[in-house]
Design a protein around this motif. Structure first.
Motif, PDB file in Angstrom:
ATOM      1  N   VAL A  39       2.448  -2.113  -6.693  1.00 13.59           N
ATOM      2  CA  VAL A  39       2.818  -1.174  -5.528  1.00 13.59           C
ATOM      3  C   VAL A  39       2.160   0.046  -5.617  1.00 13.59           C
ATOM      4  O   VAL A  39       2.287   0.838  -6.910  1.00 13.59           O
ATOM      5  N   CYS A  40       1.479   0.575  -4.764  1.00  8.08           N
ATOM      6  CA  CYS A  40       0.489   1.700  -4.760  1.00  8.08           C
ATOM      7  C   CYS A  40       1.685   2.769  -4.520  1.00  8.08           C
ATOM      8  O   CYS A  40       2.201   2.931  -3.319  1.00  8.08           O
ATOM      9  N   ALA A  41       1.543   3.800  -5.162  1.00  3.90           N
ATOM     10  CA  ALA A  41       2.395   5.106  -5.044  1.00  3.90           C
ATOM     11  C   ALA A  41       2.142   5.910  -3.802  1.00  3.90           C
ATOM     12  O   ALA A  41       2.787   6.417  -2.979  1.00  3.90           O
ATOM     13  N   GLY A  42       0.582   5.706  -3.713  1.00  3.37           N
ATOM     14  CA  GLY A  42       0.164   6.407  -2.311  1.00  3.37           C
ATOM     15  C   GLY A  42       0.309   7.737  -2.456  1.00  3.37           C
ATOM     16  O   GLY A  42       0.559   8.558  -3.447  1.00  3.37           O
ATOM     17  N   TRP A  43       0.399   8.702  -1.276  1.00  6.22           N
ATOM     18  CA  TRP A  43       0.514  10.012  -1.285  1.00  6.22           C
ATOM     19  C   TRP A  43       1.652  10.415  -0.155  1.00  6.22           C
ATOM     20  O   TRP A  43       1.247  10.131   1.235  1.00  6.22           O
ATOM     21  N   LYS A  44       2.546  10.698  -0.430  1.00  3.71           N
ATOM     22  CA  LYS A  44       3.762  10.885   0.551  1.00  3.71           C
ATOM     23  C   LYS A  44       3.888   9.846   1.470  1.00  3.71           C
ATOM     24  O   LYS A  44       4.101  10.211   2.763  1.00  3.71           O
ATOM     25  N   GLY A  45       3.772   8.655   1.162  1.00  2.00           N
ATOM     26  CA  GLY A  45       4.049   7.316   1.784  1.00  2.00           C
ATOM     27  C   GLY A  45       2.802   6.983   2.570  1.00  2.00           C
ATOM     28  O   GLY A  45       2.924   5.607   3.062  1.00  2.00           O
ATOM     29  N   LYS A  46       1.656   7.419   2.349  1.00  2.00           N
ATOM     30  CA  LYS A  46       0.396   7.242   3.013  1.00  2.00           C
ATOM     31  C   LYS A  46      -0.343   6.354   2.098  1.00  2.00           C
ATOM     32  O   LYS A  46      -0.439   6.639   0.809  1.00  2.00           O
ATOM     33  N   PHE A  47      -1.253   5.706   2.447  1.00  2.00           N
ATOM     34  CA  PHE A  47      -2.198   4.905   1.982  1.00  2.00           C
ATOM     35  C   PHE A  47      -3.085   5.831   0.913  1.00  2.00           C
ATOM     36  O   PHE A  47      -3.431   6.814   1.648  1.00  2.00           O
ATOM     37  N   ASN A  48      -3.452   5.626  -0.124  1.00  8.11           N
ATOM     38  CA  ASN A  48      -4.614   6.040  -0.678  1.00  8.11           C
ATOM     39  C   ASN A  48      -5.530   5.359  -1.632  1.00  8.11           C
ATOM     40  O   ASN A  48      -5.012   3.994  -1.702  1.00  8.11           O
ATOM     41  N   LEU A  49      -6.767   5.963  -1.739  1.00  9.82           N
ATOM     42  CA  LEU A  49      -7.714   5.186  -1.958  1.00  9.82           C
ATOM     43  C   LEU A  49      -7.805   4.686  -3.597  1.00  9.82           C
ATOM     44  O   LEU A  49      -7.908   3.644  -3.971  1.00  9.82           O
ATOM     45  N   PHE A  75       0.603  -1.172   0.118  1.00  4.70           N
ATOM     46  CA  PHE A  75       0.185  -0.224   0.169  1.00  4.70           C
ATOM     47  C   PHE A  75       0.709   1.223  -0.014  1.00  4.70           C
ATOM     48  O   PHE A  75       0.066   2.395  -0.119  1.00  4.70           O
ATOM     49  N   SER A  76       2.187   1.274   0.215  1.00  4.16           N
ATOM     50  CA  SER A  76       2.941   2.522   0.243  1.00  4.16           C
ATOM     51  C   SER A  76       4.469   2.119   0.068  1.00  4.16           C
ATOM     52  O   SER A  76       4.839   1.002   0.415  1.00  4.16           O
ATOM     53  N   PRO A  77       5.192   3.094  -0.890  1.00  5.06           N
ATOM     54  CA  PRO A  77       6.424   2.796  -0.886  1.00  5.06           C
ATOM     55  C   PRO A  77       7.259   2.605   0.297  1.00  5.06           C
ATOM     56  O   PRO A  77       8.353   1.870   0.011  1.00  5.06           O
ATOM     57  N   GLU A  78       6.831   3.204   1.452  1.00  4.99           N
ATOM     58  CA  GLU A  78       7.408   3.065   2.634  1.00  4.99           C
ATOM     59  C   GLU A  78       7.359   1.546   3.226  1.00  4.99           C
ATOM     60  O   GLU A  78       8.043   1.235   4.113  1.00  4.99           O
TER      61      GLU A  78
END
Lengths: 241, 241
Positions: free
Chosen positions: B141-151, B8-11
């Motif tokens: 791999v979801c890019a998300g938003w600045k490391g956070k989960f996105n829908l 859910f996140s690159p992190e």
């Protein structure tokens, strides 16, 4: 309105500013469910610790000790991670040192928050009542499984978001996802979770009874709150009355 | 059966073993949607780069350059992050250097995988066809938003899991969550996403048209695949025929 947000893994916690917030740590299967159960059954307090050696050393101070790794009870400890073991008379007025694969780590990583409390389906309404009492921004931290997202902690986050829907602002993606997943699952949590990775893992350990117990809502009225190094039980005013 | 999993996140990417796997990077709003659009409209190749200075330096080699930070086009670049800008004739047979807040970082962090490809709703069926062609384990791999989960990236993961349901094993929690969220949202993706954080952010930038475009399925038949430093277009055999 205060904000409600959800962090899906302890590995993401550095992305959130914890100052001024209340963190609700959740590890449904089974660390936080067991903590709630133990404190509800008369444990005086719990010290969450990171590693097995540190945990074991507390027995010299007369503490009970509990340790779980990979879903199993570690050797040479008084307890594993089953909530049923904490219903015994011997826990009354004792202090417990506890280390688990995911839950105690999540508590430790949340230390910068204004307050850290422990949530489970078993004390869902009490946690909601406590948060409404406090009126501060809230971050639900899902313990997950070895850093990865898990479903059961997410469903708890969704259940809590439902309880708080009129009093907290929760339009962020993680809370929305938790909300929708809980809505999909609510009529049959156990069925919904039956394919989940950790439930499969626990089924292999033959602890179906634990899972059923941990998915019950509002069995206990206490909220475990970190005070210094210890989790102690608290009962919100509105629940007392 | 090969495995399908979702990060859910690159992190969180360090928690997964990428060796032997195909990684599908997704950043629906709007990096991967724009990449697919550009390559479908005649761009020869795209080099995803990490920072603005590096990206700008490619203009000396005759590359087009694109940069987005916080949803907006950065100064002194040829393009921002709107898919519509990549439909122009001037992209034909050119090379583009591109840096975005989340998407290009996710591609870079996935470098250890056997193959890295780029997914969007715009090329959903082609990505599914490519993965069925390859028959290797897959991590979305979801890019998300600045490391956070996105829908929106999660909904793409759910859509892809639906497409692959008969040919991939996907009983892990992140894939199950994506699957259920997509099922809930499928009849009205835009409506479901209207409360999502990044959609709100983009609405403030008045790019409703971009969002509507990026949520369309199967507009293009190419799959961008990393070959060396470049994303190049590929069309799966079953889509060609």
């Amino acid at each position: 309105m205060p904000l409600l947000d959800v962090c899906f893994s302890p590995e993401l916690i550095h992305l959130y500013d914890l100052k001024g917030r209340i963190v609700v740590v959740v590890d449904i299967l089974r660390a936080t469910s067991s903590m709630v159960t133990g404190l509800a059954h008369g444990l005086e307090k719990i010290v969450p610790v990171s590693n097995l050696d540190e945990c074991k050393s507390y027995s010299q101070q007369g503490y009970l000790t509990a340790a779980e790794r990979d879903g199993k009870m570690a050797l040479d400890f008084d307890f594993g991670n089953s909530p049923f073991s904490y219903m015994a008379d011997l826990v009354k007025n004792r202090t417990l040192a506890m280390t688990t694969t995911n839950g105690t780590r999540a508590i430790r990583l949340s230390a910068e928050a204004d307050k850290v409390v422990v949530g489970a389906f078993l004390n869902l309404s009490s946690v909601a009542a406590y948060l409404q009492e406090q009126q501060k921004d809230v971050l639900i931290v899902c313990a997950g499984w070895k850093g990865k997202f898990n479903l059961e902690d997410t469903l708890f986050a969704g259940a809590l978001a439902h309880k708080l829907q009129d009093s907290f602002e929760s339009e962020n993606d993680a809370t929305l996802a938790s909300w929708h997943l809980y809505e999909t699952a609510t009529n049959d949590l156990a069925g919904f979770l039956s394919k989940a990775s950790h439930v499969q893992r626990l089924k292999n350990l033959d602890i179906h009874k634990d899972i059923t117990f941990c998915l019950q809502q509002d069995v206990y009225d206490i909220v475990p709150i970190m005070e210094g190094d210890f989790l102690v039980p608290y009962i919100p005013e509105v629940i007392k009355n």
